[in-house]
Structure formats: C-alpha cells, structure tokens
Scaffold this active site. Structure first.
Site, mmCIF file in Angstrom:
data_model
loop_
_atom_site.group_PDB
_atom_site.id
_atom_site.type_symbol
_atom_site.label_atom_id
_atom_site.label_comp_id
_atom_site.label_asym_id
_atom_site.label_seq_id
_atom_site.Cartn_x
_atom_site.Cartn_y
_atom_site.Cartn_z
ATOM 1 N N ARG A 186 0.842 -1.193 0.000
ATOM 2 C CA ARG A 186 0.000 0.000 0.000
ATOM 3 C C ARG A 186 0.881 1.248 0.000
ATOM 4 N NH1 ARG A 186 -3.192 -2.936 -1.557
ATOM 5 N NH2 ARG A 186 -5.205 -3.584 -0.674
ATOM 6 N N GLU B 270 -2.748 7.440 -6.669
ATOM 7 C CA GLU B 270 -2.663 6.769 -7.967
ATOM 8 C C GLU B 270 -3.762 7.267 -8.894
ATOM 9 O OE1 GLU B 270 -2.737 2.586 -7.143
ATOM 10 O OE2 GLU B 270 -0.873 2.648 -6.007
ATOM 11 N N HIS C 273 0.863 -0.002 -10.487
ATOM 12 C CA HIS C 273 0.022 -0.891 -9.691
ATOM 13 C C HIS C 273 -0.506 -2.057 -10.532
ATOM 14 C CE1 HIS C 273 -2.761 -0.932 -5.920
ATOM 15 N NE2 HIS C 273 -2.339 -2.142 -6.239
#
Length: 304
Positions: free
Chosen positions: A232, A261, A280
């Site tokens: 995270r 993000e 990601h």
C-alpha cells in the site's frame, strides 16, 4: 434487482454481462469510479460493485446510499480501504471483497528486487543509446544479501518461498509470526531495519503501519539499502524516501504502489535516482484478473 458497477474495465464487462443474463438482473455499467456526486446514478439499485481506491464510501456517502436502498457493496479488489466498515455495519450494508493468487504479487516483487539490484532502469536507458560500457551499473549479487520481509501473510510467504532458491539470508517481521515457514528468522522491526540489505513491504495499511517508512525508520537502515513496496502506498512517506534516494542512503526503490494513484506530476519520487515506479500492476496477470472476477461474481450470487 438493479446493480450498479463502477470502474469497469473492458475485460470485466463480459463477466457482468453473463451474470446479468443468468440472474436476470438490470445492470448499470460505469467506466468511472464512484464519488458522492454519483448518488443519482445508484437510485433504485440494491447492490454496487466497486474497486478500492476508485470510490468514496465514507460514512456520509454510505448514509446516502442506504437511504437510496443500497444493501450490498462488493469490491472487485483485495483491498477495501475506501469503505467505512463501521458505518456500513451500522447501516446494514453488507460488504465483500475479492482476492487472487499471492504469486502474482510475489513474482513481481522478486522481479523488482533483481531490477533494483542490477540497476535495470539505467541499463535499459543506456542500451537505448547504444552505450555498452560497464560504468557504475554492475550492481550486486542476491546470495550475498539479507532480505527483510515486513508482513508474512499469503503474499509475504510466497515471496519468501520464491527467494529460497537465491541463497540469500531471509529475515522477517510480523506481529503474528507464521508457524509453517522455513528458511526465515523472525526479528524485531528495528532489527530488520538494521540488518537488511533489501526491505520488502507486504503488510496491510492501518493506523499502526501508516507512514511506517519515514525519515526516522530510514535512519535505522543500512546505508545503501533497497526498499520495495508492493503493498500500500500509504506505508511510505514519499518525500522522505525521495530524499534518501538523492542522498544515497537508499540505493534503489521499487514501487508498484504510491500514495496517490495515478502518480501526480509533482511527486518527489519522479525525480529521485534509481527509483522504479510501475502503475500498480503486480496483481494483474490474466489468471489473477479472472480469479478476482470469479470471486466477485460468487459474492454477488451469495448476496442474491
């Protein structure tokens, strides 16, 4: 029944179409994420499908959703930090999340480790300009290094299993140590910071872990340490990490997650040396995406 799905990718749509046909439900597909401004779009819906990090499900928003008759929120992600679970429980809204094989992230983690150790970012940039000199890009060998794993859940365990073939020393920290792990020594968090050549984060985000990698914890680390984050973004104070990369305290960083993000143009990490940032995607091989959707559909079936 009417269901609203948000942040739906093209590869997910076929699952929703099949589900709607089988269960004869009305499906409302939205490409964008869900915010408080989208309350009107869920009128008449009993269920929602969302992705963590792409929705606002804070208590005030949940109040409005409950008033509209929403009884179920299903995440098509393993994470669910976007929802206030206490508020959902109080309002009688059921919440579910999905999951995938830990090896999707674990394999990606080892790839990032090797890329950082061998300065792959610089190597690729130089090869594009036909620069084949060795220079300062040779890197190190994994078997001579100590790898510290923070968090030994399913993904952390898979990373440790992957690393067992490299001959490196593996240490770990977890407040709840696993009893079935081999080739690993559990240590305190400060010991892990002090002894590790590579530190890889695989813990959840909570009040206790938020910003755990900061200037104080970095000061406890070895000079030239490598830091990886496939968990995270909120685990790291990014300005402190960037500063340590510039000073050389941290040799390299491999990040598949960042605090916001997609990453913002003013992020200090973008100008930091030897910092690999990917969008990601460690979780996203074909098999993992299929498993996420299979579980998400199973959860919806259970709700029905």
């Amino acid at each position: 029944m009417k269901i609203a799905a948000f942040s739906v990718r093209q590869d997910e749509k076929q699952y929703f179409d099949t589900f709607a046909n089988v269960y004869k439900v009305e499906l409302q597909i939205n490409r964008s994420g869900f915010t408080a401004d989208d309350i009107e779009s869920v009128k008449g819906c009993e269920a929602m499908s969302v992705c963590d990090g792409m929705c606002d499900l804070s208590a005030p928003v949940l109040e409005k959703l409950a008033a509209e008759g929403v009884k179920y929120i299903g995440f098509r992600t393993i994470g669910y930090n976007s929802v206030d679970l206490e508020a959902a429980k109080r309002l009688g809204i059921r919440v579910a999340h999905s999951g995938y094989s830990p090896y999707s992230v674990a394999n990606y983690t080892v790839m990032l480790m090797l890329m950082c150790i061998r300065k792959a970012l610089y190597v690729m940039m130089r090869s594009h300009t036909a620069d084949y000199s060795l220079g300062p890009i040779c890197g190190r060998e994994m078997q001579n290094m100590t790898v510290g794993i923070i968090g030994t859940g399913r993904i952390g365990k898979a990373v440790i299993k992957n690393l067992s073939g490299f001959g490196c020393k593996i240490i770990a920290y977890d407040p709840y140590p696993a009893k079935d792990l081999e080739n690993v020594e559990y240590v305190t968090l400060d010991e892990l910071y002090a002894k590790s050549d590579i530190i890889s984060l695989h813990t959840f985000l909570s009040d206790e872990t938020y910003h755990m990698i900061n200037k104080d914890s970095i000061a406890k680390m070895k000079d030239g340490v490598i830091v990886l984050n496939n968990a995270r973004g909120g685990l790291i104070v990014e300005a402190d990490l960037a500063s340590a990369l510039h000073s050389g305290k941290i040799y390299a960083a491999g990040l598949d997650v960042v605090s916001t993000e997609p990453i913002q143009s003013d992020s200090p990490l973008l100008a930091a040396p030897n910092c690999i940032i990917t969008p990601h995607i460690s979780w996203a091989p074909k098999e993992s995406r299929q498993r996420l959707m299979d579980i998400a559909v199973d959860n919806l079936e259970a709700f029905l």
